[in-house]
Write an enzyme that holds these catalytic residues in place. Sequence first.
Site: not given
Ligand code: ADP
Ligand code: MG
Length: 606
Positions: A332, A334-337, A356, A448
Amino acid sequence: MSMDPAAELPFFYGSISRTEAEHHLKLAGMADGLFLLRQCLRNLGGYVLSVVWNLEFYHYSIEKQLNDTYCITGGIAHCGPAELCEFYSKDPDGLVCPLKKPCLRSSDTPIRLSLFDSMKNNMLREYVKQTWNLEGEAMEQAIISQAPQLEKLIATMAHEKMLWYHGKIPRQESERLLYCGAQTDGKFLIRDREESGTFALSVMYGKNVYHYQIIQDKSGKYSIPQGLKFDSIWQLVEFLKLKPDGILTVLGDACVCTAPGKLPSLPTTRRTGPNSYTPAPQAATAKAVRPVSEEHVLPMDCIGFNPYHNPNEIKKLNLDRNKLFIDEVELGSGNFGCVKRGVLETKTGQLDVAIKVLKSDNEKLMKEEMMREAEIMYQLSNPFIVRMLGLCNAESLMLVMEMAACGPLHKFLSSNKDTVSVEEIVNLMHQVSMGMKYLEEKSFVHRDLAARNVLLVKRQFAKISDFGLSKALGADSEYYKARSTGLWPLKWYAPECINYRKFSSKSDVWSFGITMWEAFSYGGKPYKKMKQAEVNSFIESEKRLACPAKCPERMYALMQECWIYKHEDRPDFKKVEEAMRSYHYSISNKVKPLGAVAAAEPDMYP
Ligand code: ADP
Ligand code: MG
């Protein structure tokens, strides 16, 4: 643990025998239509209605159907034992007479627990401990979230832990064991028959040993040929202790099996110490003792890293970069990376992880944000919250988390609409409520909570993630007040967040309601075509999202409570979890027992 739905009825006696039922009815005067209700000794969840008419006793068995209704064979279905009795008090509909007068339990006659009722809590704990190697809080949480499925599992597997069960031993060996020591009538054991995978009962009678085959019908019920049928082996044994149904004698003393692995909580003289049973290695036991089909796999059945465990030993703020292998696969972004998959090498083996990875531009601010997210996650330890395993500061700052391989809830549901049942969604949302209750207790606000931030470890196992906006509330503050608005998920936010920037566990409850709505609409978008300003006035004019097509009424009622305008009047997560749990337990009962299908069985007998 789930309660007997008849427990509140003053004419319910629990697990008493037919003779005892007749005794109570005699004492109460034998009037026509005098009746009582008792637990069925043969069918899990079933009852027997004992009625007097013309100075005779009539016993009607009430079966619990797969759709959670109850009926007397040939009669109409009712939603509970109370409703059933009420119905027959107005209309005999095939009974000898209508139910006229309840035979009330006296104050010195408590509801009798069945052997299983009284043992199941201990058995459940021992089972979870041995099979999944869980302890303490993680074990309690696992039990709460999976109690109905576990009870069923225990009910069908319990015999393996009984002292009279010897597993696969040859017939001659069973005879040798029975002839050893006292040769009392009724001394017995149960064993696996070598050739067929069915069971046999070996009983001592008149200094001889007799063997009975135990057959299993198509629906999974057990019986001695031509005998009554039972849902489980232990029920058959308990029944035969009361009545020699088709065998020479009632069962008496157990011929005790001395192999390891029996429950230490059972009455036994064999026990030598608190650890006299051998906990088998986790994965091996799980495979060996349970029929594993995808449908029945419990959340605890995870290979490798056990997401129930507290992995404090590996929670590090400076993970060694050499121990971390990063895949190119992006999970996945986002704007963080972005979030990448990877493998972390630990003392106990390799773990699948999600990493992440921070984008390199705008570093300082972003870095601080990720550090704050890590700091929050570091303090959390709950089976229903994604665990942080560590931070690694190398080519970029990286937050290493346990892997939730099935991804975000909304995506999973929208791409598996046809196969995921409402019961499964209830189970998952109950887990989310458990995680949120934990956050509430620890005074964290998530800020969130949304289906996109509920990740699935597997189909039956959900975890809350994304603590990017989360805050720890101070010791004496009920809420967090944001200084200014930001990039906020407004459609998930309660009015007080939008109007006053005030965030509390109660505003998380509002978001939980929206998350439930997303889940029960199989990944639908809330307020799909509305702009935020429209959503705001929609809410202010007391309108709310409509009930999703497949959503059960009680779940929609709970959502509406989550969307009570004033946060003071909204339930907290303690209440929300209770509501989710009781609904989850009530509908999970209709999940069929392992390996069995419905079978109506004519059984009406005076
Ligand atoms: P954001 O703050 O950008 O929403 P997230 O922590 O929700 O960041 O992570 C973005 C995406 O990365 C999630 O929607 C998911 O698809 C994937 N992801 C994040 N953490 C995990 C994890 N522990 N296991 C599997 N996928 C993850
Ligand atoms: Mg998220």
